[in-house]
Design an enzyme around this catalytic site. Structure first.
Site, short mmCIF file in Angstrom:
data_model
loop_
_atom_site.label_atom_id
_atom_site.label_comp_id
_atom_site.label_asym_id
_atom_site.label_seq_id
_atom_site.Cartn_x
_atom_site.Cartn_y
_atom_site.Cartn_z
CD GLU A 138 -2.76 -1.13 0.22
OE1 GLU A 138 -3.75 -0.20 -0.51
OE2 GLU A 138 -3.04 -2.13 -0.81
CG HIS A 141 -0.66 1.28 -4.45
ND1 HIS A 141 -0.79 0.77 -5.54
CD2 HIS A 141 -1.61 0.61 -4.50
CE1 HIS A 141 -1.16 -0.30 -5.51
NE2 HIS A 141 -1.80 -0.92 -4.64
CD GLU A 198 -3.19 -4.29 -7.28
OE1 GLU A 198 -2.25 -4.94 -6.34
OE2 GLU A 198 -3.04 -2.04 -7.03
#
Length: 279
Positions: A138, A141, A198
């Protein structure tokens, strides 16, 4: 709201004139409709707007042991993340544990504002290594500006992002007193990343976690646990909705783990970076 939409349109036009930007970590050209400064500022507003009702409902977990555990893990991850983007040392790195036992999810907004749900920790009986893999992913990202990309998609999909938010989940978003790009930052959390994004976060996330001293093999083991638990009809697998996990992806994670094992096996002290937990 009309003025807000007009502001977004102007920002979008200016972004188009500027052109694509090359991400300093991945090297990929990214077309975005918002600047990073805007993404960070609006994510700050969105984070506050999301936490306020959760806090009022008693859903922000303040259990010292739980919060300390998550803080310990993320503080080591962030110290490594800053090595990829030194300017991120000035981000307001924050994390909250959200007490929703049936929700298996975690996220990180632009500017380092994070959340992890108790459902992910408890339903999966997640180890520290597995939590590190989730949060490393995360955090990646945010480092890779994927938040900006998703915000741009939210704006492009529907300039009336208020309507889009309510369409996605009226109960969750309808009460937030935000608009324009701040609401786009909230909606962006629900939008899936591209396969390319991703893959980028898988690669950088597992590196960050391994360099922070966590077992990179835990990335694949966590996905295996989630795959087994996803059949539980009472669970809200929000993580799966934005992070699809085909078998090929787990195979790739196993391959990525092999060259990273020396970082995990190095037991020297690992640096940390302060994390705001709200306690």
């Amino acid at each position: 709201m009309i003025k807000s939409v007009q502001t977004i349109i102007v920002a979008a036009v200016l972004s188009v004139l500027v052109g694509c930007q090359t991400n300093q970590i991945s090297g990929r050209n990214q077309f975005v409709l918002v600047s990073e400064k805007m993404a960070i500022n609006e994510s700050r507003s969105a984070y506050s707007a999301m936490l306020q009702p959760l806090s009022q409902e008693g859903k922000v977990n303040n259990d010292p042991a739980m919060v300390r555990r998550v803080e310990t893990i993320t503080s080591r991850l962030v110290a490594q993340a800053i090595r990829y983007r030194p300017e991120s040392k000035d981000w307001d790195w924050s994390i909250r544990v959200i007490n929703e036992p049936d929700t298996v999810n975690a996220w990180c907004m632009a500017g380092g504002r994070m959340a992890i749900y108790t459902g992910l920790i408890n339903k999966l009986d997640a180890t520290d290594d597995e939590i590190a893999m989730v949060m490393g992913h995360e955090i990646s990202h945010a480092l890779l500006s994927h938040t900006r990309e998703r915000m741009s998609r939210a704006i492009a999909m529907n300039l009336g992002v208020q309507a889009l938010a309510i369409a996605i989940d009226g109960d969750r978003y309808g009460g937030y007193i935000v608009q324009g790009t701040a609401l786009a930052a909230i909606v962006a959390l629900e939008l899936p990343n591209s396969r390319t994004a991703e893959a980028e976060s898988d690669r950088i996330g597992i590196e960050i976690a391994a360099k922070a001293g966590y077992d990179p093999r835990a990335a694949a083991s966590l996905w295996e646990k989630m795959a087994k638990q996803s059949g539980d009809k009472d669970s809200r697998f929000d993580f799966f909705s934005t992070h699809p996990a085909p078998v090929k992806r787990m195979e790739t994670l196993r391959e990525l783990a092999v060259p990273l094992m020396p970082f995990f096996e190095d037991k020297s002290p690992k640096p940390t970076h302060p994390i705001n937990t709200g306690l």
